[in-house]
Design an enzyme around this catalytic site. Structure first.
Site, PDB file in Angstrom:
ATOM      1  CG  ASP A   1      18.297 -31.555  -4.054  1.00 50.66           C
ATOM      2  OD1 ASP A   1      19.518 -31.419  -3.898  1.00 50.66           O
ATOM      3  OD2 ASP A   1      18.002 -32.672  -3.807  1.00 50.66           O
TER       4      ASP A   1
ATOM      5  CG  HIS B   1       0.102  -1.199   7.992  1.00 47.02           C
ATOM      6  ND1 HIS B   1      -0.801   0.119   7.764  1.00 47.02           N
ATOM      7  CD2 HIS B   1       0.535  -1.211   6.870  1.00 47.02           C
ATOM      8  CE1 HIS B   1      -0.935   0.397   6.621  1.00 47.02           C
ATOM      9  NE2 HIS B   1       0.006  -0.338   5.971  1.00 47.02           N
ATOM     10  CG  HIS B   2       3.866  -2.740   6.503  1.00 49.77           C
ATOM     11  ND1 HIS B   2       3.252  -3.979   6.938  1.00 49.77           N
ATOM     12  CD2 HIS B   2       3.003  -2.664   5.070  1.00 49.77           C
ATOM     13  CE1 HIS B   2       2.273  -4.549   6.179  1.00 49.77           C
ATOM     14  NE2 HIS B   2       2.478  -3.630   4.924  1.00 49.77           N
TER      15      HIS B   2
ATOM     16  N   GLY C   1      27.443 -15.925  -1.579  1.00 52.36           N
ATOM     17  CA  GLY C   1      27.050 -17.060  -1.503  1.00 52.36           C
ATOM     18  C   GLY C   1      25.621 -17.421  -0.948  1.00 52.36           C
TER      19      GLY C   1
ATOM     20  N   GLY D   1      19.567 -33.425  -1.244  1.00 49.86           N
ATOM     21  CA  GLY D   1      20.039 -32.790   0.079  1.00 49.86           C
ATOM     22  C   GLY D   1      21.123 -31.696  -0.221  1.00 49.86           C
TER      23      GLY D   1
ATOM     24  CG  ASP E   1      -0.502  -0.075   2.614  1.00 49.17           C
ATOM     25  OD1 ASP E   1       0.771  -0.229   2.695  1.00 49.17           O
ATOM     26  OD2 ASP E   1      -0.987   0.367   3.503  1.00 49.17           O
TER      27      ASP E   1
ATOM     28  CG  ASN F   1      23.363 -33.247  -4.896  1.00 49.63           C
ATOM     29  OD1 ASN F   1      22.339 -32.602  -4.282  1.00 49.63           O
ATOM     30  ND2 ASN F   1      24.203 -32.622  -5.446  1.00 49.63           N
TER      31      ASN F   1
ATOM     32  CD  GLU G   1      26.192 -26.103   3.827  1.00 47.42           C
ATOM     33  OE1 GLU G   1      27.335 -26.113   4.337  1.00 47.42           O
ATOM     34  OE2 GLU G   1      25.764 -24.979   3.212  1.00 47.42           O
TER      35      GLU G   1
ATOM     36  CD  GLU H   1       8.033  -8.143  -0.273  1.00 48.06           C
ATOM     37  OE1 GLU H   1       7.030  -7.732  -0.335  1.00 48.06           O
ATOM     38  OE2 GLU H   1       8.282  -9.408   0.020  1.00 48.06           O
TER      39      GLU H   1
END
Length: 553
Positions: A435, A115-116, A408, A464, A29, A462, A468, A52
């Site tokens: 994925d 608001h916001h 990253g 997951g 708004d 792969n 990591e 966003e």
């Protein structure tokens, strides 16, 4: 019909002068007054995004190819959602203007609990946050808006980093005068004495050299040096390389291109050319952990010349007030007078990969993709197995690679691909994303389908967060993700959009699928089934270095 020229119109016109023809964002708004003027303008197109954060990523991808981009959010909830994307643009020198529609000026002056907000009557919290990741910002008033818009845009373009405008709804519709003159870009100040001293020092270092190489990277691209550098290495016998972020800066089919430099994990021809040279010309480089395999680069300051946006270095001596373009021109002139005494370039030996059989692996995936890349392709590779596998690709002429290894943020490339296609509608976009990363930002595929885009999306399944797993906890459940039926998603994300999907598990299947999308008839999603623990060699070296640093006392 609108008859009064407003501050909103002024901002729209200035964006168009900057070459920005598309505005990404989400309506709210507090920005709708401005959006009415965007919709009415023939010079700026509204591009609505799913959220966003995705809009910020899309504006970033657009800006990397277009030269600059813009993003519109609403105050508070909208702008904070976009901050991660803006921070990535800041870290990687991408000029994106973040426009925030804000409550009317009188509301702010009274400290109304609207608001916001945080409910404390203070309207400066989020402006202060954004100042940490922008090079210029302004809270616009009717009395200063036009002047401030020009100042902020000039600084954004000069420093190639994001900027911020808080635009209250009443200010957007306030009357203004049309620009009296074009928006002249700010120029980096040139210290003529420093430039002359740099040129002399460069000549002294290069005069006795016999092996000279060039390592150029993404800042050279951001500051518009690509055409000049391409002409330079075509004219002179100069071995040249980029780092991962600079891939596409040079024609990688040129015989003098020696590969992608990544410190100790570089292929040997690239490592020798860069590290064993008598003098290495480092143009627009940033030696970060992921780009150098844990800071393993061996480029001695005493044997190198470095060009940064507003300063240059010869040996250990820095010269301030020397913009990169001016320094590069001077360096090219010095090189042209000395290059006849340099050793000739030894062309790389091309290795023809044999078609692999059996199940797909990281190795066979990249070999298959390499064979089916086309000149002019726009590749995007998400952080992890995708981006560090792409480092070993040899790009066809005119192709570019968009990656985000400094910031990253996984998932960045899917919305960035949407923005990149808007910037270059006539070129094929090839997105390579894992994925786990795709689950963060998959909503923007709906925007691709809505707009009739035809990217080729290679979804690396792969099972997951494999990157990591390679760093730490290969079997820990925090590296697991939920299993999705990926090939059904395009149909789920659009009622009318046209798409095709395949799942492949063998190199021959991938080859056949890629042959069918040399000219994609519609959006294509190819789910590529890969082993859970398989990673490219470069990524293995990088993850080992990262784990070692993370375990330091």
């Amino acid at each position: 019909m609108q008859t009064t020229y407003t501050i909103a119109d002024y901002l729209v016109d200035r964006l168009a002068e900057c070459g920005i023809a598309d505005l990404f964002g989400v309506p709210g708004d507090y920005n709708l007054q401005f959006l009415d003027h965007v919709i009415a303008s023939p010079r700026l197109r509204w591009v609505g995004c799913a959220n966003e954060l995705n809009a910020a990523y899309a504006a970033d991808g657009y800006a990397r190819l277009n030269g600059a981009g813009a993003l519109l959010t609403t105050y508070g909830v909208g702008e904070l959602s976009a901050l991660n994307g803006i921070a990535g643009s800041y870290a990687e020198f991408v000029p994106v203007l973040h426009i925030v529609g804000a409550p009317v000026t009188s509301c702010q002056q009274r400290g109304d609990l609207v608001h916001h907000t945080l409910g404390d009557g203070d309207f400066g919290h989020f402006y202060t946050m954004s100042q940490q990741i922008t090079v210029a910002s302004a809270r616009l008033l009717a009395s200063n808006a036009c002047t401030e818009i020009d100042r902020v845009l000039r600084e954004m373009l000069l420093q190639r980093r994001p900027a911020y405008l808080m635009l209250p709804a009443d200010v957007a519709k306030a009357p203004a005068s049309e620009p009296a003159a074009p928006l002249t870009p700010a120029l980096g100040s040139v210290d003529d004495n420093a430039l002359a001293a740099f040129t002399d020092a460069a000549r002294d270092l290069l005069a006795p050299a016999r092996r000279v190489s060039m390592l150029a990277d993404f800042l050279a691209y951001r500051y518009g040096l690509a055409p000049m550098l391409q002409a330079w290495v075509s004219e002179q016998p100069l071995p040249h390389a980029t780092m991962l972020m600079g891939k596409g800066l040079f024609n990688e089919q040129h015989p003098g291109f020696v590969g992608t430099y990544s410190g100790k994990a570089s292929e040997e021809p690239a490592r020798r050319a860069i590290e064993d040279a008598d003098v290495t010309l480092c143009i627009g480089t940033r030696f970060t952990d992921t780009l150098t395999t844990g800071f393993s680069h061996q480029i001695a300051a005493e044997k190198s010349i470095e060009l940064q946006p507003f300063a240059a270095r010869v040996g250990r001596r820095w010269f301030s007030g020397v913009p990169m373009a001016k320094a590069a021109e001077a360096l090219r002139g010095v090189a042209s007078s000395l290059a006849s005494g340099w050793e000739p370039v030894s062309p790389r030996t091309a290795v023809k990969a044999e078609p692999a059989g059996g199940a797909l692996t990281q190795s066979s995936f990249w070999q298959t993709l390499q064979a089916l890349l086309r000149p002019g392709d726009i590749l995007l590779a998400d952080q992890g197995t995708a981006s560090f596998g792409a480092a070993d690709l040899t790009l066809p002429e005119g192709a570019v690679l968009l990656v985000q290894p400094i910031w990253g943020s996984i998932g960045y490339t899917l919305p960035a691909a949407y923005g990149a296609q808007i910037a270059r509608p006539g070129q094929r976009v090839v997105l390579i994303i894992g994925d786990g990363a795709a689950q963060l930002t998959i909503q923007e595929m709906g925007s691709m389908l809505r707009d009739g885009q035809k990217p080729v999306i290679l979804l690396l399944n792969n099972d997951g967060y494999t990157v990591e797993r390679a760093i730490h906890g290969p079997e820990q459940r925090y590296n697991d993700i939920s299993a999705w039926n990926w090939t059904l998603l395009p149909q789920a994300l659009s009622v009318d959009g046209q798409a095709q999907s395949w799942r492949v598990s063998q190199p021959v299947q991938l080859h056949e699928a890629l042959e069918r999308v040399v000219t994609p008839p519609q959006l294509t999603l190819i789910e590529v089934m890969l082993p859970k623990q398989d990673i490219p060699p470069l990524l293995r070296a990088i993850t080992q270095a990262l784990e070692a640093r993370n375990c330091e006392d």
